[in-house]
Design an enzyme around this catalytic site. Structure first.
Site, PDB file in Angstrom:
ATOM      1  N   CYS A  56      33.945  41.222  48.091  1.00 53.06           N
ATOM      2  CA  CYS A  56      33.291  42.139  46.904  1.00 53.06           C
ATOM      3  C   CYS A  56      32.140  43.226  46.557  1.00 53.06           C
ATOM      4  O   CYS A  56      31.934  42.946  46.857  1.00 53.06           O
ATOM      5  CB  CYS A  56      31.836  40.646  46.331  1.00 53.06           C
ATOM      6  SG  CYS A  56      30.759  40.775  45.329  1.00 53.06           S
TER       7      CYS A  56
ATOM      8  N   CYS B 220      33.029  42.935  37.284  1.00 53.74           N
ATOM      9  CA  CYS B 220      32.856  42.427  38.735  1.00 53.74           C
ATOM     10  C   CYS B 220      33.833  44.017  39.256  1.00 53.74           C
ATOM     11  O   CYS B 220      34.570  44.088  38.864  1.00 53.74           O
ATOM     12  CB  CYS B 220      34.306  41.068  38.289  1.00 53.74           C
ATOM     13  SG  CYS B 220      34.982  40.536  39.927  1.00 53.74           S
TER      14      CYS B 220
END
Length: 338
Positions: A90, A253
């Protein structure tokens, strides 16, 4: 019945929450963080649910668990936890966790200005800039990223035929560029994009096997990237990333930016070293770059992307999990509706 206590540092990366657990997590065994991630999922996933889902979290919560390094040259290890599961990688959580660990003095990097992190998807190297006592930016080099499938036709329940690319940047992303049946993310509400993102994940997984060539345990699509026109004149593109059933990424992101950089480079739309300013739903931004090219074990061309962004500490917290209480291990409204 048992009671458990967890301490965390709270903050956000370009608008997306990062809850970094710094005390209370169980020890894990395994030679790699991927092996330890599997152990965590099999034995301790209740911790993820308890800390990410309601009543302690919410539908868009995201976080990490800070562990000691595994590799001799690493400074720390991270396990990524969020509402949709325990992810291999992530990006926004890496930027946040590196910032918080450095600012809080939880790590002492072997090379000042550089942090090496063991993560389930591999090894991450980041550089950071300081402004007084706080970290002003983090730029990490991500795992090898690549365009796995291009120009895939998908029958979407709402839009009909869509042509997508599927790229990897630590997670797999169906990238929906503007086309005849999709005018751009700016024309729809976040709730619409969330619902249609769930449908896209299901449609892709039903139509095609998405498997990492070097790591077959990383498979399937659990995200969707809807693209559109940027809000600012000095940005290159915008994206709304949907993760799992309920999460809308507030940041651009990190793994999604890496996947999009790989897609654009492979299609000849981006040069090595050229900055790619990627906007989020709320207008926050990451800067992606192709740092170098590489090759996967099966011969597929890939890149080493970097992602640069900022994180901001908002507080510290201590959470109590009492197994005797109702909803002790968290709940999601999605579990109660069809």
């Amino acid at each position: 019945m048992s009671k458990h206590n967890f301490k965390s540092i709270e903050g956000h990366t370009e608008g997306m929450p990062v809850r970094m657990v710094i005390d209370g997590a169980p020890p894990l065994a395994g030679a790699t963080m991927e092996a330890r991630r599997k152990m965590f999922v099999e034995r301790h996933d209740w911790i993820r649910r308890a800390l990410m889902l309601e009543p302690r979290g919410h539908a868009h919560m995201s976080g990490t668990i800070l562990y000691p390094p595994i590799s001799a040259d690493a400074d720390m290890s991270l396990l990524f936890i969020e509402t949709s599961g325990c992810l291999p990688m992530c990006g926004h959580a890496s930027i946040g966790s590196i910032s918080f660990a450095v600012e809080a003095g939880l790590i002492r990097p072997k090379s000042p200005g550089t942090v090496v992190v063991d993560v389930p998807a591999g090894k991450l190297t980041a550089t950071y800039e300081m402004d007084g006592e706080r970290v002003s930016s983090v730029r990490f080099i991500n795992v090898p990223s690549f365009l796995l499938h291009r120009d895939v036709e998908i029958a979407h329940p709402h839009f009909g035929k869509l042509v997508i690319d599927i790229a990897y940047g630590g997670n797999f992303y169906p990238i929906v560029d503007v086309q005849a049946n999709f005018p751009g993310c700016e024309h729809f509400t976040p709730d619409e994009l969330l619902a249609w993102g769930r449908q896209m994940q299901a449609a892709v997984n039903a139509a095609i096997d998405v498997i990492h060539p070097d790591h077959p345990g990383i498979r399937g699509v659990h995200h969707t990237m809807w693209t559109g026109a940027p809000l600012s004149n000095d940005a290159d593109a915008r994206a709304v990333v949907i993760a799992g059933d309920s999460l809308i990424d507030r940041s651009p992101c990190g793994t999604g930016t890496s996947a999009r950089v790989a897609q654009r480079y492979t299609r000849g739309l981006l040069d090595i070293g050229q900055p790619f300013v990627h906007e989020s739903l709320i207008g926050s931004r990451f800067i992606g770059r192709v740092e170098a090219t590489t090759t996967l074990h099966n011969g597929l061309d890939a890149i080493l992307p970097s992602v640069e962004g900022r994180a901001f500490l908002t507080g510290r917290a201590q959470y109590h999990v009492d197994d005797s209480q109702p909803y002790a291990h968290g709940f999601s409204l999605q579990e109660y509706v069809k």
